[in-house]
Design a protein around this motif. Structure first.
Motif, mmCIF file in Angstrom:
data_model
loop_
_atom_site.group_PDB
_atom_site.id
_atom_site.type_symbol
_atom_site.label_atom_id
_atom_site.label_comp_id
_atom_site.label_asym_id
_atom_site.label_seq_id
_atom_site.Cartn_x
_atom_site.Cartn_y
_atom_site.Cartn_z
ATOM 1 N N PRO A 111 56.519 26.254 45.393
ATOM 2 C CA PRO A 111 56.153 26.763 46.683
ATOM 3 C C PRO A 111 54.566 26.793 46.864
ATOM 4 O O PRO A 111 54.070 26.893 47.924
ATOM 5 N N ASP A 112 53.579 26.305 45.916
ATOM 6 C CA ASP A 112 52.476 26.215 46.237
ATOM 7 C C ASP A 112 51.964 24.857 46.614
ATOM 8 O O ASP A 112 50.596 24.452 46.440
ATOM 9 N N ASN A 113 52.806 23.889 46.779
ATOM 10 C CA ASN A 113 52.525 22.435 47.042
ATOM 11 C C ASN A 113 52.432 22.150 48.295
ATOM 12 O O ASN A 113 53.279 22.280 49.005
ATOM 13 N N ALA A 114 51.228 22.279 49.116
ATOM 14 C CA ALA A 114 50.850 21.946 50.384
ATOM 15 C C ALA A 114 51.481 20.444 50.761
ATOM 16 O O ALA A 114 51.922 20.639 51.860
ATOM 17 N N ASP A 154 65.864 18.286 51.653
ATOM 18 C CA ASP A 154 65.124 18.154 50.415
ATOM 19 C C ASP A 154 63.878 18.652 50.143
ATOM 20 O O ASP A 154 63.555 19.191 49.055
ATOM 21 N N TYR A 155 63.190 18.910 51.365
ATOM 22 C CA TYR A 155 61.906 19.272 51.116
ATOM 23 C C TYR A 155 61.928 20.833 51.156
ATOM 24 O O TYR A 155 61.073 21.519 50.336
ATOM 25 N N GLY A 156 62.936 21.263 51.630
ATOM 26 C CA GLY A 156 63.192 22.663 51.274
ATOM 27 C C GLY A 156 63.508 23.032 49.980
ATOM 28 O O GLY A 156 63.128 24.054 49.470
ATOM 29 N N ILE A 157 64.390 22.315 49.184
ATOM 30 C CA ILE A 157 64.493 22.367 47.744
ATOM 31 C C ILE A 157 63.155 22.296 46.954
ATOM 32 O O ILE A 157 62.913 22.835 46.079
ATOM 33 N N LEU A 158 62.246 21.301 47.483
ATOM 34 C CA LEU A 158 61.187 20.898 46.836
ATOM 35 C C LEU A 158 60.227 22.332 47.057
ATOM 36 O O LEU A 158 59.449 22.617 45.921
ATOM 37 N N ILE A 159 60.183 22.755 48.284
ATOM 38 C CA ILE A 159 59.354 24.028 48.233
ATOM 39 C C ILE A 159 59.668 25.205 47.409
ATOM 40 O O ILE A 159 59.068 26.047 46.866
#
Length: 214
Positions: free
Chosen positions: A208-211, A199-204
């Motif tokens: 992509p700029d969300n630390a 899920d976090y891979g999809i979010l990145i």
């Protein structure tokens, strides 16, 4: 639709300007005629300025519509409610939705969903749930209602049920960042770390700029 008037009135404005120019430049025109023309122009200038006050922002515009046509224009109440909700004026938003649902008896899935969101903000989750369910009865593809029901179950730490509703929302709109964030949180709550990593891979990829996702 005030903004549409100017172009369509160009022909009339030309005639009025031409007539006014003739009166002002005619040596036989009386002073009273010129004074009257000036007075009328002054009045229209004041009225024009007063009208611009209704267009200062979304709230002032929609409030003006409601003042002129109380309980007659559903869209005015709906979008004014959204405006108030976004600006943190919860009670004002509630009043708009309450008028739509209980006075005008509007069957609008979005309005039921928005009212449910108001109750969520007030932490009245059972009442919020009722409005979300009514929203889904009207429109079985109401994305926000499914997601919000999932959030309510997640707040109760019933992550399995939350994921069921998130999955329904995902089928409707599969690229919503907030939804994936909620899904990741639910999988973390269930200690399904492999799924949470996915899920976090999809979010990145979505942001992509969300630390925080990293």
């Amino acid at each position: 639709s005030d903004r549409y008037y100017y172009i369509s009135y160009i022909g009339l404005f030309i005639l009025l300007a031409y007539a006014a120019n003739m009166l002002l430049n005619n040596p036989d025109s009386k002073l009273s005629t010129k004074a009257t023309l000036g007075f009328v122009t002054f009045i229209f200038a004041i009225l024009g300025y007063q009208r611009t006050l209704a267009w200062q922002n979304t709230g002032s515009m929609l409030t003006n519509v409601i003042e002129q046509y109380p309980e007659q224009v559903p869209q005015a109440y709906k979008y004014l409610g959204i405006y108030y909700a976004k600006s943190g004026q919860t009670q004002m938003a509630y009043d708009c939705y309450n008028t739509l649902l209980n006075k005008m008896h509007i069957k609008d899935a979005d309005v039921y969903c928005n009212m449910g969101s108001i109750y969520m903000d007030m932490h009245k989750y059972d009442t919020a749930m009722q409005y979300f369910e009514q929203s889904i009865q009207i429109d079985s593809n109401n994305f926000m209602s499914f997601q919000n029901i999932g959030v309510i179950y997640a707040n109760k730490e019933d992550f399995n049920t939350a994921l069921q509703y998130y999955d329904k929302a995902l089928r409707i709109y599969p690229s919503d960042e907030k939804l994936y964030r909620n899904i990741a949180t639910a999988n973390m709550g269930l200690k399904k770390y492999d799924k949470a990593l996915s899920d976090y891979g999809i979010l990145i990829r979505l942001s992509p700029d969300n630390a925080l996702y990293y």
